[in-house]
Design a protein around this motif. Sequence first.
Motif, PDB file in Angstrom:
ATOM      1  N   GLY A  58       0.802  -1.203   0.000  1.00 54.43           N
ATOM      2  CA  GLY A  58       0.000   0.000   0.000  1.00 54.43           C
ATOM      3  C   GLY A  58       0.842   1.263   0.000  1.00 54.43           C
ATOM      4  N   ALA A  59       0.161   2.389  -0.148  1.00 49.75           N
ATOM      5  CA  ALA A  59       0.855   3.679  -0.155  1.00 49.75           C
ATOM      6  C   ALA A  59       1.566   3.886   1.178  1.00 49.75           C
ATOM      7  N   PRO A  60       2.824   4.337   1.166  1.00 45.82           N
ATOM      8  CA  PRO A  60       3.584   4.454   2.415  1.00 45.82           C
ATOM      9  C   PRO A  60       3.086   5.533   3.362  1.00 45.82           C
ATOM     10  N   GLY A  61       2.488   6.612   2.843  1.00 44.23           N
ATOM     11  CA  GLY A  61       1.883   7.613   3.708  1.00 44.23           C
ATOM     12  C   GLY A  61       2.870   8.640   4.267  1.00 44.23           C
ATOM     13  N   ILE A  62       2.300   9.597   5.001  1.00 48.11           N
ATOM     14  CA  ILE A  62       3.063  10.673   5.640  1.00 48.11           C
ATOM     15  C   ILE A  62       2.775  10.629   7.136  1.00 48.11           C
ATOM     16  N   PHE A  63       3.835  10.676   7.957  1.00 49.90           N
ATOM     17  CA  PHE A  63       3.698  10.508   9.396  1.00 49.90           C
ATOM     18  C   PHE A  63       4.248  11.721  10.145  1.00 49.90           C
ATOM     19  N   LEU A  64       3.576  12.053  11.245  1.00 54.52           N
ATOM     20  CA  LEU A  64       4.054  13.062  12.185  1.00 54.52           C
ATOM     21  C   LEU A  64       4.608  12.325  13.401  1.00 54.52           C
ATOM     22  N   VAL A  65       5.883  12.541  13.711  1.00 55.22           N
ATOM     23  CA  VAL A  65       6.539  11.877  14.838  1.00 55.22           C
ATOM     24  C   VAL A  65       6.916  12.927  15.867  1.00 55.22           C
ATOM     25  N   ASN A  66       6.440  12.741  17.092  1.00 55.75           N
ATOM     26  CA  ASN A  66       6.701  13.688  18.167  1.00 55.75           C
ATOM     27  C   ASN A  66       8.074  13.408  18.779  1.00 55.75           C
ATOM     28  N   THR A  67       8.866  14.456  18.997  1.00 56.92           N
ATOM     29  CA  THR A  67      10.220  14.290  19.538  1.00 56.92           C
ATOM     30  C   THR A  67      10.255  14.235  21.063  1.00 56.92           C
ATOM     31  N   ASN A  68       9.078  14.259  21.705  1.00 56.06           N
ATOM     32  CA  ASN A  68       8.959  14.032  23.155  1.00 56.06           C
ATOM     33  C   ASN A  68       9.634  15.128  23.998  1.00 56.06           C
ATOM     34  N   ARG A  69       9.497  16.383  23.550  1.00 56.28           N
ATOM     35  CA  ARG A  69      10.061  17.492  24.351  1.00 56.28           C
ATOM     36  C   ARG A  69       9.298  17.701  25.652  1.00 56.28           C
ATOM     37  N   LYS A  70       7.990  17.516  25.598  1.00 53.79           N
ATOM     38  CA  LYS A  70       7.103  17.866  26.713  1.00 53.79           C
ATOM     39  C   LYS A  70       7.296  19.353  27.035  1.00 53.79           C
ATOM     40  N   LEU A 106      16.184  14.013  25.042  1.00 53.23           N
ATOM     41  CA  LEU A 106      17.192  13.047  24.622  1.00 53.23           C
ATOM     42  C   LEU A 106      16.788  12.401  23.308  1.00 53.23           C
ATOM     43  N   GLU A 107      15.478  12.121  23.175  1.00 51.87           N
ATOM     44  CA  GLU A 107      14.978  11.504  21.938  1.00 51.87           C
ATOM     45  C   GLU A 107      15.175  12.437  20.741  1.00 51.87           C
ATOM     46  N   GLU A 108      14.850  13.710  20.935  1.00 50.93           N
ATOM     47  CA  GLU A 108      14.995  14.675  19.841  1.00 50.93           C
ATOM     48  C   GLU A 108      16.456  14.819  19.428  1.00 50.93           C
ATOM     49  N   GLU A 109      17.340  14.906  20.406  1.00 54.67           N
ATOM     50  CA  GLU A 109      18.762  15.027  20.087  1.00 54.67           C
ATOM     51  C   GLU A 109      19.255  13.812  19.309  1.00 54.67           C
ATOM     52  N   TYR A 110      18.766  12.625  19.683  1.00 54.87           N
ATOM     53  CA  TYR A 110      19.159  11.403  18.981  1.00 54.87           C
ATOM     54  C   TYR A 110      18.655  11.416  17.536  1.00 54.87           C
ATOM     55  N   MET A 111      17.386  11.812  17.361  1.00 50.86           N
ATOM     56  CA  MET A 111      16.799  11.837  16.017  1.00 50.86           C
ATOM     57  C   MET A 111      17.560  12.782  15.095  1.00 50.86           C
ATOM     58  N   LEU A 112      17.885  13.962  15.597  1.00 49.71           N
ATOM     59  CA  LEU A 112      18.565  14.947  14.762  1.00 49.71           C
ATOM     60  C   LEU A 112      20.002  14.524  14.464  1.00 49.71           C
ATOM     61  N   LYS A 113      20.661  13.922  15.442  1.00 46.53           N
ATOM     62  CA  LYS A 113      22.043  13.509  15.246  1.00 46.53           C
ATOM     63  C   LYS A 113      22.143  12.320  14.305  1.00 46.53           C
ATOM     64  N   HIS A 114      21.224  11.346  14.458  1.00 48.82           N
ATOM     65  CA  HIS A 114      21.310  10.096  13.697  1.00 48.82           C
ATOM     66  C   HIS A 114      20.345  10.041  12.515  1.00 48.82           C
ATOM     67  N   GLU A 115      19.622  11.137  12.285  1.00 50.94           N
ATOM     68  CA  GLU A 115      18.726  11.255  11.125  1.00 50.94           C
ATOM     69  C   GLU A 115      17.756  10.080  11.063  1.00 50.94           C
ATOM     70  N   LEU A 174      12.167   7.952  16.005  1.00 46.31           N
ATOM     71  CA  LEU A 174      12.438   7.136  17.183  1.00 46.31           C
ATOM     72  C   LEU A 174      11.196   7.053  18.056  1.00 46.31           C
ATOM     73  N   ALA A 175      10.922   5.829  18.548  1.00 45.20           N
ATOM     74  CA  ALA A 175       9.885   5.614  19.554  1.00 45.20           C
ATOM     75  C   ALA A 175      10.523   4.894  20.736  1.00 45.20           C
ATOM     76  N   THR A 176      10.084   5.253  21.974  1.00 46.92           N
ATOM     77  CA  THR A 176      10.783   4.719  23.144  1.00 46.92           C
ATOM     78  C   THR A 176       9.857   4.102  24.177  1.00 46.92           C
ATOM     79  N   ALA A 177       8.589   3.989  23.916  1.00 47.02           N
ATOM     80  CA  ALA A 177       7.695   3.437  24.932  1.00 47.02           C
ATOM     81  C   ALA A 177       6.595   2.626  24.247  1.00 47.02           C
ATOM     82  N   GLU A 178       6.050   1.664  24.993  1.00 50.82           N
ATOM     83  CA  GLU A 178       4.908   0.895  24.492  1.00 50.82           C
ATOM     84  C   GLU A 178       3.696   1.812  24.386  1.00 50.82           C
ATOM     85  N   PRO A 179       2.803   1.635  23.404  1.00 49.06           N
ATOM     86  CA  PRO A 179       2.850   0.637  22.333  1.00 49.06           C
ATOM     87  C   PRO A 179       3.611   1.104  21.094  1.00 49.06           C
ATOM     88  N   TRP A 180       4.298   2.265  21.215  1.00 54.41           N
ATOM     89  CA  TRP A 180       4.886   2.893  20.029  1.00 54.41           C
ATOM     90  C   TRP A 180       6.104   2.147  19.501  1.00 54.41           C
TER      91      TRP A 180
END
Length: 336
Positions: free
Chosen positions: A205-217, A223-232, A235-241
């Motif tokens: 199926g069509a791959p689609g477009i996704f919005l991923v939250n960097t968990n700044r609160k 830490l998640e946002e810094e990892y995403m930007l550094k490693h391009e 990232l998800a870090t908790a269930e069920p994500w």
Amino acid sequence: MIFEIQRDGKASPRPIKTSSLTDEGWSEKHLENYLRENLPALISDDLMVVAQLRPYQAEADLLALDRQGDLWIFELKKVATSSDNLLQVIRYSQNAANLSVDDLSDLYLAYKGSKSDSLVVDFCKHFGFVSPLAAQQWSDTLGKNHHLVVIADGTDEETVRAVSHWQRNGLDIQLWPYRVHAGGKNAFRFELPDLFIKGRQISRGAPGIFLVNTNRKNRPSSLEEEYMLKHECALATAEPWLFKINRVLTGSRVLLYANRIGIIAIGIATAEKRNIELNGGSGRIVRLRDFRKLKSPFSAVSIRSIAGENYPLLQTLRKLPEDIGEKLWSKCVALT
């Protein structure tokens, strides 16, 4: 075949009349050029087109590589195929078996022109292989295994028998028959069945477009946002994500959203998904290619001006409706 069925269920099914490329004003070259540009959309972004038929050369119409480094050989026919076409694509496979990675790279550079450094480097970028040794590791293995596909408008019994014969004898060859249906004034309809190779579904199926939250609160970063930007990556870090991030398919477009700031980066998902350890916890990433940081964030207010005043933005992962996703993607690309 497509049938028209009346909603009241009283009339017999009526087959929809098929058209042809010729009737729609297209040549085999039209189809070849179109598939060259849109093969990932029609099949899977797991395929990277690496070469197109050169005039007056005994070559396949299209060559592509998948994430395993296997070579896909496509032969396109405007009219119903015959067993002679199978012999033709088998000959192409025999010729390709003698190609070194350097030979494949020459074909790729001729196809891409000056827009590429090398086939192996672009292959690693496309599929998300980022190890410093990745290019060296793939340089000896690309294109060694072949998948043969004949794409044609219908087929005949002789060809079906010939394909069955070659498959029984271990050759990886498939027919992929399409159907053309008349459309509106400026379009026609192109019907393709699902493509399976040795039980593996290639089309999807069509791959689609996704919005991923960097968990700044409420923090200036995370830490998640810094990892995403550094490693391009996404990232998800908790269930069920940790499981749900697998919904991001190869070729999906990803928007990284920082709470209260807006969309800060975009990229296209590769096939690389893997688990990581982050600050003592578990995470799962999807590697992104064509990764770009926005020069200025596309704000939450601007997002909601497109998606709606109360559109939720705090969820870790959200697949966007097509119309909203396309508008947001266009706006963000303009800010890179």
